[in-house]
Motif scaffolding. Structure first.
Motif, PDB file in Angstrom:
ATOM      1  N   LYS A 310       0.835  -1.213   0.000  1.00  0.00           N
ATOM      2  CA  LYS A 310       0.000   0.000   0.000  1.00  0.00           C
ATOM      3  C   LYS A 310       0.867   1.259   0.000  1.00  0.00           C
ATOM      4  O   LYS A 310       0.672   2.165  -0.804  1.00  0.00           O
ATOM      5  CB  LYS A 310      -0.925   0.028   1.233  1.00  0.00           C
ATOM      6  N   ILE A 346      12.314  -2.302   5.857  1.00  0.00           N
ATOM      7  CA  ILE A 346      13.224  -3.415   5.640  1.00  0.00           C
ATOM      8  C   ILE A 346      13.662  -3.445   4.173  1.00  0.00           C
ATOM      9  O   ILE A 346      12.832  -3.335   3.265  1.00  0.00           O
ATOM     10  CB  ILE A 346      12.619  -4.759   6.140  1.00  0.00           C
ATOM     11  N   GLU A 353      12.870   3.082  -3.995  1.00  0.00           N
ATOM     12  CA  GLU A 353      11.821   3.859  -3.337  1.00  0.00           C
ATOM     13  C   GLU A 353      12.372   5.228  -2.930  1.00  0.00           C
ATOM     14  O   GLU A 353      12.496   5.524  -1.736  1.00  0.00           O
ATOM     15  CB  GLU A 353      11.259   3.077  -2.145  1.00  0.00           C
TER      16      GLU A 353
HETATM   17  N1  LIG Z   1       6.678  -6.227  -6.250  1.00  0.00           N
HETATM   18  C1  LIG Z   1       6.535  -5.544  -5.124  1.00  0.00           C
HETATM   19  N2  LIG Z   1       5.465  -4.737  -4.943  1.00  0.00           N
HETATM   20  C2  LIG Z   1       5.299  -4.057  -3.787  1.00  0.00           C
HETATM   21  N3  LIG Z   1       6.168  -4.094  -2.760  1.00  0.00           N
HETATM   22  C3  LIG Z   1       7.268  -4.857  -2.895  1.00  0.00           C
HETATM   23  C4  LIG Z   1       7.497  -5.610  -4.068  1.00  0.00           C
HETATM   24  N4  LIG Z   1       8.658  -6.283  -3.911  1.00  0.00           N
HETATM   25  C5  LIG Z   1       9.121  -5.957  -2.699  1.00  0.00           C
HETATM   26  N5  LIG Z   1       8.316  -5.097  -2.068  1.00  0.00           N
HETATM   27  C6  LIG Z   1       8.518  -4.596  -0.687  1.00  0.00           C
HETATM   28  O1  LIG Z   1       7.397  -4.985   0.093  1.00  0.00           O
HETATM   29  C7  LIG Z   1       7.116  -4.026   1.095  1.00  0.00           C
HETATM   30  C8  LIG Z   1       5.698  -3.498   0.974  1.00  0.00           C
HETATM   31  O2  LIG Z   1       5.425  -2.832   2.176  1.00  0.00           O
HETATM   32  P1  LIG Z   1       4.453  -1.586   2.381  1.00  0.00           P
HETATM   33  O3  LIG Z   1       5.083  -0.671   3.360  1.00  0.00           O
HETATM   34  O4  LIG Z   1       4.060  -0.972   1.094  1.00  0.00           O
HETATM   35  O5  LIG Z   1       3.259  -2.354   3.068  1.00  0.00           O
HETATM   36  P2  LIG Z   1       1.807  -1.833   3.426  1.00  0.00           P
HETATM   37  O6  LIG Z   1       0.836  -2.537   2.547  1.00  0.00           O
HETATM   38  O7  LIG Z   1       1.801  -0.366   3.383  1.00  0.00           O
HETATM   39  O8  LIG Z   1       1.636  -2.413   4.907  1.00  0.00           O
HETATM   40  P3  LIG Z   1       1.181  -1.754   6.310  1.00  0.00           P
HETATM   41  O9  LIG Z   1      -0.305  -1.716   6.309  1.00  0.00           O
HETATM   42  O10 LIG Z   1       1.736  -2.668   7.323  1.00  0.00           O
HETATM   43  O11 LIG Z   1       1.791  -0.387   6.385  1.00  0.00           O
HETATM   44  C9  LIG Z   1       8.133  -2.925   0.930  1.00  0.00           C
HETATM   45  O12 LIG Z   1       9.179  -3.164   1.816  1.00  0.00           O
HETATM   46  C10 LIG Z   1       8.575  -3.083  -0.535  1.00  0.00           C
HETATM   47  O13 LIG Z   1       9.875  -2.616  -0.763  1.00  0.00           O
END
Ligand SMILES: Nc1ncnc2c1ncn2[C@@H]1O[C@H](COP(=O)(O)OP(=O)(O)OP(=O)(O)O)[C@@H](O)[C@H]1O
Ligand SMILES: O=C([O-])CC(=O)C(=O)O
Ligand SMILES: [Ca+2]
Ligand SMILES: [Mn+2]
Length: 606
Positions: A310, A346, A353
């Motif tokens: 997200k 992480i 990013e």
């Molecule tokens: N193909 C991909 N698409 C999206 N994210 C990826 C992908 N490959 C690796 N990632 C990694 O996966 C993680 C996605 O985490 P993100 O912070 O966007 O989660 P979130 O959905 O916002 O969760 P939360 O609700 O816990 O905040 C990031 O660390 C990102 O770098």
């Protein structure tokens, strides 16, 4: 408990009227005395404390400006909202100093962010969440199997509340944040957060909407108050307690109490739960989603469980960021609930990013990261403290944030799943029934933990992509989403940000660059015009070609060297979906029986 009236500052309890005891006088110790020599004019201080007091110049008492004016002209609403976001430097400096001085593990990193430790808990504790069950909530809320609302009674709430308040009162100072939730001016909620750590105060300062000095002056009574006594445990012998951690919500009293966890996300997500109760009462849908908007005003929502993308995907240099995690969808469009973002760190890299990387600067709270002790350079690959390292920054730290954080009705609804089984396609177009099926299922399969070796992925199903935060039955939110998507003609998509070429262990996570191309094609409308074919078992419509993504990866079966293993895994996941959905088969979604039937039929078929 009184507020300091200025918000976000430190606050000392006035001892008068509490104990009536005189202040204890401490002897001046030898080491506290300032040494005078005769070579220069002596300082006017006798003690180090006095010397330190000379360092700080007394500021004149300030009268908050009633109406923000520039050269006698009232500033525009937009200008006012921009000003509102800017944090006064002194406030940040004060919180930094307090954290560094009193909270072990607080340091300034090389980029200027404040590194903090959240203690024994580095993630939320959903099993320790309690909600007071009274006459009103008994009727309104979702209770029982599958529900995140574990009951407690009013009396027990008061016991924990007293414990938290007594703890906070025993401290020399506490922090009080008076802030807002929800950028929709007609549905803004006033929140007060009373906490014991500068880290918590700075975190909420960044995450909630920051009031202007004028708004702060007229703040009045908050709509909701958090008493965060996270350093202090609950009493495990208190009724309903199953550990030393307790996060208690009392909707009637409009209060939340936190004991036994210092993980700051509890405050953020606790308030999100409250919004999941308050907003639907006003026919407004609350969403665990990111949200951004294109130059043409096209809005996209990104749903998904923790770690599915997200924040990563809504933070897009070519689009305006409305918010990364919590939104409302009303009859007027979308609005962000928060004033900041909470990004996973992480393996964060500047190349992949850049906007998140650059947001980690002075004012940002960095949780549980590891840094080089001399250079203070953060090593984002280091999981020594936890894999759930985080950065909390105000939304305006993202250069293309949309301020105020509101937008028109969404055009695309993107459901993110990180499928570690590697069988869901990188992208599929969903019809409304499929969108609802996957929204209610709320699937992801992360590979948990830091243990070495190959582990089986475990499927997680979390209704509405946020079962831990919803207060009403999932079908209530689902019905609202279906109605809104139908009314505004939004298209649903399922995007797998997880594995390709095999399950976790043999395949690998789909490249972020590819996922970004997929998302670009959704935004631009190009994907809507693509040629599609239907997959086995899940019956998903997948494109045969997509610019910037190798065609062979669009259908997962092509990427698996072992076709039998692929089929077995696909059936296994299909079975897990089917089993999970059993509990929903007796529920009607909204008033449209036809849609309910279609939703039930939209799951895997084998
Ligand atoms: N193909 C991909 N698409 C999206 N994210 C990826 C992908 N490959 C690796 N990632 C990694 O996966 C993680 C996605 O985490 P993100 O912070 O966007 O989660 P979130 O959905 O916002 O969760 P939360 O609700 O816990 O905040 C990031 O660390 C990102 O770098
Ligand atoms: O709340 C947290 O700790 C992080 C988060 O955004 C989530 O889990 O959805
Ligand atoms: Ca996030
Ligand atoms: Mn989240």
């Amino acid at each position: 408990m009184a507020s300091n009236g200025v918000g976000n500052g430190e606050f000392s309890f006035d001892n008068k009227g509490r104990t009536g005891l005189p202040k204890i006088q401490t002897q001046k110790t030898e080491e506290n005395v300032v040494c005078h020599d005769d070579s220069a004019t002596p300082v006017k201080a006798q003690t180090l404390d006095e010397l330190h007091s000379l360092q700080k110049k007394k500021s004149a008492p300030t009268t908050p400006i009633k109406s923000p004016r520039v050269f006698g002209v009232a500033v525009s609403e937009e200008e006012r909202q921009k000003q509102q976001l800017q944090s006064p430097l002194h406030k940040l400096l004060e919180l930094y100093e307090q954290a560094i001085k009193y909270e072990k593990g607080s340091f300034i990193t090389s980029s200027g962010a404040l590194a903090t430790l959240s203690g024994a808990k580095t993630g939320r504790s959903p099993r320790d969440k309690r909600v007071v069950r009274d006459e009103t909530t008994e009727e309104d809320l979702w209770w029982g199997k599958g529900s995140p609302n574990i009951e407690m009674d009013e009396q027990t709430f008061l016991i924990n509340r007293e414990r938290a308040v007594d703890y906070l009162c025993s401290l020399e100072k506490v922090f009080v944040n008076d802030q807002f939730l929800n950028w929709d001016p007609n549905n803004r909620i006033k929140v007060r957060i009373v906490s014991a750590r500068a880290y918590h105060s700075l975190f909420m300062h960044n995450m909630c909407i920051r009031p202007t000095p004028e708004e702060l002056e007229d703040f009045g009574t908050p709509d909701f108050t958090i008493y965060n006594a996270g350093q202090f445990p609950c009493n495990r012998y208190t009724h309903y307690m199953t550990s030393s951690t307790s996060i208690d919500i009392n909707l009637a009293r409009r209060e939340m109490v936190i004991l036994g966890t210092q993980y700051a996300g509890e405050m953020k997500k606790g308030l999100f739960g409250v919004m999941h109760y308050l907003m639907p009462k006003r026919q407004i849908l609350s969403l665990h989603s990111g949200c951004n908007m294109g130059k043409e005003g096209d809005v996209a929502l990104f749903f998904g469980l923790s770690g599915t993308g997200k924040t990563t995907l809504s933070t897009d240099h070519n689009r305006y960021l409305i918010g990364d995690d919590e939104h409302c969808w009303s009859n007027h469009g979308v609005s962000n609930i928060e004033g900041g973002c909470y990004a996973k760190c992480i393996d964060l890299s500047r190349e992949k990013e850049p906007d998140i990387w650059n947001a980690i600067k002075f004012g940002t709270v960095l949780e549980n990261v590891v840094f080089e002790e001399h250079t203070r350079e953060v090593d984002y690959t280091d999981k020594s403290v936890t894999e759930n390292t985080r950065a909390a920054y105000p939304i305006e730290y993202i250069p293309n944030a949309k301020i105020p954080c509101v937008g028109p009705h969404p055009k695309n609804v993107i459901l993110l799943a990180c499928d570690a089984f590697g069988v869901l396609p990188p992208v599929s177009k969903l019809n409304l029934a499929q969108t609802m099926y996957h929204f209610i299922s709320g699937y992801t399969a992360l590979v948990a933990g830091t243990e070495d070796g190959i582990k089986e992925p475990t499927a997680t199903f979390s209704a509405c992509f946020g079962a831990a935060f919803i207060m009403l039955h999932p079908t209530k939110y689902a019905a609202m989403l279906a109605e809104k998507m139908q009314k505004h003609g939004a298209t649903g998509w399922l995007v797998n940000t997880g594995w390709s070429g095999g399950s976790y262990g043999s395949g690998s996570r789909i490249k972020l660059a590819y996922t970004r191309r997929i998302i670009d094609a959704i935004h631009s409308g190009a994907l809507l015009k693509a040629e599609y074919k239907k997959t086995e078992v899940f019956g998903l419509e997948i494109p045969t070609e997509l610019e910037g993504v190798p065609s062979e990866i669009l259908d997962p079966v092509n990427t698996w060297p072992d076709k039998k293993a692929h089929k077995d895994t696909l059936l296994k996941l299909g079975g897990l979906f089917r089993k999970n959905f059993e509990v929903f088969t007796n529920y009607k979604i909204g008033t449209d029986s036809k849609l309910t039937e279609e939703i039930l039929a939209a799951g895997p078929n084998f």
